[in-house]
Design a protein around this motif. Structure first.
Motif, PDB file in Angstrom:
ATOM      1  N   GLU A 122      11.261  26.697  -0.254  1.00  0.00           N
ATOM      2  CA  GLU A 122      12.046  25.326   0.595  1.00  0.00           C
ATOM      3  C   GLU A 122      11.390  25.542   1.937  1.00  0.00           C
ATOM      4  N   LYS A 123      11.145  24.358   2.430  1.00  0.00           N
ATOM      5  CA  LYS A 123      10.880  24.528   3.950  1.00  0.00           C
ATOM      6  C   LYS A 123      12.246  24.868   4.665  1.00  0.00           C
ATOM      7  N   PRO A 124      12.203  25.178   5.835  1.00  0.00           N
ATOM      8  CA  PRO A 124      11.071  25.057   6.736  1.00  0.00           C
ATOM      9  C   PRO A 124      10.155  26.596   6.702  1.00  0.00           C
ATOM     10  N   ASP A 152       7.283  20.368  -0.629  1.00  0.00           N
ATOM     11  CA  ASP A 152       7.587  19.175   0.185  1.00  0.00           C
ATOM     12  C   ASP A 152       8.188  18.122  -0.848  1.00  0.00           C
ATOM     13  N   HIS A 153       9.420  17.882  -0.823  1.00  0.00           N
ATOM     14  CA  HIS A 153       9.959  16.901  -1.992  1.00  0.00           C
ATOM     15  C   HIS A 153       9.301  15.625  -1.652  1.00  0.00           C
ATOM     16  N   TYR A 154       8.687  15.358  -0.359  1.00  0.00           N
ATOM     17  CA  TYR A 154       8.163  13.878  -0.231  1.00  0.00           C
ATOM     18  C   TYR A 154       6.850  13.781  -1.126  1.00  0.00           C
ATOM     19  N   LEU A 155       6.262  14.937  -1.386  1.00  0.00           N
ATOM     20  CA  LEU A 155       5.059  14.732  -2.127  1.00  0.00           C
ATOM     21  C   LEU A 155       5.519  14.564  -3.712  1.00  0.00           C
ATOM     22  N   ALA A 156       6.583  14.788  -4.167  1.00  0.00           N
ATOM     23  CA  ALA A 156       6.846  14.692  -5.484  1.00  0.00           C
ATOM     24  C   ALA A 156       7.624  13.460  -5.570  1.00  0.00           C
ATOM     25  N   LYS A 157       7.953  12.740  -4.544  1.00  0.00           N
ATOM     26  CA  LYS A 157       8.577  11.304  -4.962  1.00  0.00           C
ATOM     27  C   LYS A 157       7.759  10.400  -5.752  1.00  0.00           C
ATOM     28  N   GLU A 158       8.232   9.444  -6.328  1.00  0.00           N
ATOM     29  CA  GLU A 158       7.260   8.865  -7.481  1.00  0.00           C
ATOM     30  C   GLU A 158       6.317   7.924  -6.724  1.00  0.00           C
ATOM     31  N   SER A 190      13.204   6.393   8.605  1.00  0.00           N
ATOM     32  CA  SER A 190      14.554   6.415   9.259  1.00  0.00           C
ATOM     33  C   SER A 190      15.750   6.498   8.123  1.00  0.00           C
ATOM     34  N   GLU A 191      16.624   7.206   8.961  1.00  0.00           N
ATOM     35  CA  GLU A 191      17.805   7.813   8.291  1.00  0.00           C
ATOM     36  C   GLU A 191      18.957   7.291   8.623  1.00  0.00           C
ATOM     37  N   GLN A 192      19.962   6.710   8.004  1.00  0.00           N
ATOM     38  CA  GLN A 192      21.362   6.211   8.635  1.00  0.00           C
ATOM     39  C   GLN A 192      22.079   7.584   8.946  1.00  0.00           C
ATOM     40  N   ILE A 193      22.069   8.639   7.934  1.00  0.00           N
ATOM     41  CA  ILE A 193      22.909   9.799   8.356  1.00  0.00           C
ATOM     42  C   ILE A 193      22.552  10.536   9.489  1.00  0.00           C
ATOM     43  N   GLY A 194      23.577  11.308   9.905  1.00  0.00           N
ATOM     44  CA  GLY A 194      23.142  12.154  11.065  1.00  0.00           C
ATOM     45  C   GLY A 194      22.767  13.672  10.694  1.00  0.00           C
ATOM     46  N   THR A 200      23.989  24.129  13.381  1.00  0.00           N
ATOM     47  CA  THR A 200      23.050  25.452  13.715  1.00  0.00           C
ATOM     48  C   THR A 200      21.566  25.154  13.411  1.00  0.00           C
ATOM     49  N   PHE A 201      21.487  24.721  12.174  1.00  0.00           N
ATOM     50  CA  PHE A 201      20.069  24.412  11.720  1.00  0.00           C
ATOM     51  C   PHE A 201      19.423  23.381  12.652  1.00  0.00           C
ATOM     52  N   TYR A 202      20.160  22.222  12.944  1.00  0.00           N
ATOM     53  CA  TYR A 202      19.318  21.167  13.525  1.00  0.00           C
ATOM     54  C   TYR A 202      19.128  21.762  14.905  1.00  0.00           C
ATOM     55  N   ASP A 210      11.862  19.094  11.550  1.00  0.00           N
ATOM     56  CA  ASP A 210      12.315  18.921  10.230  1.00  0.00           C
ATOM     57  C   ASP A 210      11.569  17.764   9.456  1.00  0.00           C
ATOM     58  N   LEU A 211      11.103  16.759  10.154  1.00  0.00           N
ATOM     59  CA  LEU A 211      10.515  15.597   9.210  1.00  0.00           C
ATOM     60  C   LEU A 211       9.045  15.384   9.496  1.00  0.00           C
ATOM     61  N   VAL A 212       8.595  15.705  10.771  1.00  0.00           N
ATOM     62  CA  VAL A 212       7.282  15.330  11.246  1.00  0.00           C
ATOM     63  C   VAL A 212       6.136  16.424  10.453  1.00  0.00           C
ATOM     64  N   SER A 214       6.436  18.572   8.252  1.00  0.00           N
ATOM     65  CA  SER A 214       6.283  18.253   6.747  1.00  0.00           C
ATOM     66  C   SER A 214       6.086  17.297   6.200  1.00  0.00           C
ATOM     67  N   HIS A 215       7.167  16.409   5.914  1.00  0.00           N
ATOM     68  CA  HIS A 215       7.093  14.992   5.312  1.00  0.00           C
ATOM     69  C   HIS A 215       6.120  14.097   5.584  1.00  0.00           C
ATOM     70  N   LEU A 216       6.294  13.816   7.088  1.00  0.00           N
ATOM     71  CA  LEU A 216       5.444  12.570   7.513  1.00  0.00           C
ATOM     72  C   LEU A 216       3.974  13.142   7.827  1.00  0.00           C
ATOM     73  N   GLY A 317      13.850   9.280  12.548  1.00  0.00           N
ATOM     74  CA  GLY A 317      14.876   9.252  13.407  1.00  0.00           C
ATOM     75  C   GLY A 317      16.317   9.402  12.419  1.00  0.00           C
ATOM     76  N   LYS A 318      17.210   9.978  13.010  1.00  0.00           N
ATOM     77  CA  LYS A 318      18.547  10.107  12.531  1.00  0.00           C
ATOM     78  C   LYS A 318      19.368   8.921  12.816  1.00  0.00           C
ATOM     79  N   ALA A 319      20.607   8.695  12.291  1.00  0.00           N
ATOM     80  CA  ALA A 319      21.698   7.992  12.762  1.00  0.00           C
ATOM     81  C   ALA A 319      21.255   6.452  13.239  1.00  0.00           C
ATOM     82  N   ILE A 346       8.193   3.783   0.296  1.00  0.00           N
ATOM     83  CA  ILE A 346       8.359   5.155  -0.501  1.00  0.00           C
ATOM     84  C   ILE A 346       9.882   5.296  -0.895  1.00  0.00           C
ATOM     85  N   GLN A 347      10.815   4.615  -0.233  1.00  0.00           N
ATOM     86  CA  GLN A 347      12.301   4.714  -0.602  1.00  0.00           C
ATOM     87  C   GLN A 347      12.956   3.677   0.314  1.00  0.00           C
ATOM     88  N   PRO A 348      14.091   2.990   0.022  1.00  0.00           N
ATOM     89  CA  PRO A 348      14.701   2.896  -1.152  1.00  0.00           C
ATOM     90  C   PRO A 348      13.783   1.693  -1.691  1.00  0.00           C
TER      91      PRO A 348
END
Ligand code: BG6
Length: 433
Positions: A122-124, A152-158, A190-194, A200-202, A210-212, A214-216, A317-319, A346-348
């Motif tokens: 798993e990343k990172p 990179d689970h974004y690559l595996a999204k349908e 964009s994410e709604q969650i924080g 510690t991780f963040y 975290d996102l750029v 890898s996924h983006l 971004g989060k939140a 890509i989602q939702p």
């Protein structure tokens, strides 16, 4: 296509959140779909006493080499009972600080060298270019690149897989997928969650890593890469099976796209990168001075002759107000013509939308914009989860939706000037939202 090889899936970190939320439900789904081999076993490695259904728990101390040798003997005994060797997948669902030492001990115990052994990570993959190089060198001491599956689970999204098929199979878009027709590209997650308690991780990560990284960047690579030529349509071969030889070229094409991608201005980072932090982040992580970004937007461009001069914006971004990942393609406005926008959701509500200009009904000849929309949910009850694809592909030894070491390094290289700039800058460019 059903997996035929007997398979042992060893999940290291079985008591973690990912195993519960994603990995075990994914194996259940693959089983329900009838795709698992007849001889299949999940072994969950843990140090704790936990109860878990459908999983054989194997207690061991991951810091002791001798314990890995015992695990090796246990795996041998499973194969002996089955009367056949099996492929062994080691899925490391553990924090990055721990995974390096596990990889080393899998190597030193001889487990890595057993034929048909695979390592799923798993990343990172590191926290900057140098640490990623070190990590890759370390893994290469014990595992070959062929054995390693970087997720990179974004690559595996349908819908991400559909982006490749969409580009490959629709000649209207295939012919206009270049700088002559496209004005700019935006990729937004964009994410709604924080940060969901991952302080510690963040604090060590931030949105850029975290996102750029890898996924983006992977979504950008899939958007910009050349589609490998193919005699079939890349989905099925003449025998009705998946055309794996065509898909195998995808990681190389993604890498080529990443190699041509760079920041719009490496000298004036401040002009092409914006960062922000959501308002109660500092209290959440209990660090009143934190300059860690929870939002970032950056502008890139590609040196490829197909894409020169087309700005590519990545934003995450989060939140924020909603959860949404989209690739937006803005077509050029030609003289006497309006521009069109193509959106790949890509989602939702996974799907594709294109805005069309139409005549507004009535006596006046005025224009109106209307969306033409394809949504998976109108045609399918549900879509497979990304982690189902991850597991199925690893069991099939298909690397096309996993990140190669070259891609990991190039992604870090692209964002390295931003990391340097922020390190020196002291956070004065940080805005709060
Ligand atoms: C992970 C990040 O890789 O992706 C998380 O570490 C993020 O911070 C998550 O929330 C988003 O994934 P998804 O599939 O929910 O969009």
């Amino acid at each position: 296509m059903k997996i035929s090889k007997p398979t042992i899936l060893v999940i290291v970190g079985i008591s973690g959140d990912l195993s519960k939320r994603k990995l075990l439900p994914a194996t259940d789904e693959i089983f329900r779909a009838g795709e698992l081999p007849e001889k299949f076993k999940v072994i969950g490695v843990t140090r704790r006493d936990i109860a878990m259904q459908g999983v054989e728990l194997y207690k061991m101390d991951l810091e002791i080499l001798e314990e890995y040798k015992k695990l090796a003997r246990h795996l041998d005994s499973v194969e002996k009972d089955w009367g056949t060797p099996a492929q062994r997948l080691f899925y490391l669902s553990v924090p990055p600080q721990v995974s390096q030492s596990i990889v080393r001990q899998l190597g030193q115990s001889g487990l890595a060298k057993v034929p048909d052994t695979k390592l799923l990570l798993e990343k990172p993959f590191g926290f900057d270019l140098q640490s990623a190089k070190d990590l890759i060198d370390d893994i290469n001491k014990y595992f070959t690149e062929e054995q390693v599956y970087r997720i990179d689970h974004y690559l595996a999204k349908e819908m991400t897989q559909n982006l490749i098929i969409f580009r490959q199979s629709n000649s209207l878009f295939k012919r206009t997928w270049n700088k002559d027709f496209i004005e700019r590209i935006e990729i937004v997650a964009s994410e709604q969650i924080g940060i969901e308690g991952r302080a510690t991780f963040y604090e060590q990560t931030g949105a850029l890593r975290d996102l750029v990284q890898s996924h983006l960047l992977q979504l950008a690579a899939l958007t910009l890469m050349k589609i490998p030529p193919s005699v079939s349509n890349g989905v099925v071969d003449s025998n009705g099976g998946a055309d794996n030889s065509w898909w195998k070229n995808i990681p190389d094409e993604r890498l080529r796209a990443l190699e041509q991608l760079h920041l719009l201005s490496e000298e004036k980072i401040i002009d092409c990168v914006k960062r922000g932090q959501y308002k109660n982040y500092r209290e959440e992580v209990k660090n009143p001075q934190s300059t860690v970004e929870t939002f970032v937007s950056l502008q890139l461009e590609s040196g490829s002759p197909d894409w020169q001069g087309v700005p590519i914006t990545l934003t995450t971004g989060k939140a924020l107000d909603k959860k949404m990942t989209e690739i937006r393609i803005f077509y050029k406005k030609a003289e006497h013509h309006e521009s069109n926008q193509l959106t790949l959701r890509i989602q939702p509500k996974e799907g594709i939308e294109i805005c069309l200009w139409t005549k507004k009904p009535g006596y006046d000849r005025t224009l109106e914009k209307h969306p033409l929309n394809f949504s998976y949910e109108d045609h399918y009850a549900s879509l497979p989860e990304a982690y189902e694809r991850v597991l199925v592909d690893a069991m099939h030894s298909d690397h096309s939706l996993f990140t190669s070491s070259g891609e990991v390094l190039r992604s870090w290289e692209i964002i390295a000037p931003i990391q340097e700039f922020w390190k020196k800058g002291g956070g004065s460019d940080l805005t709060f939202y």
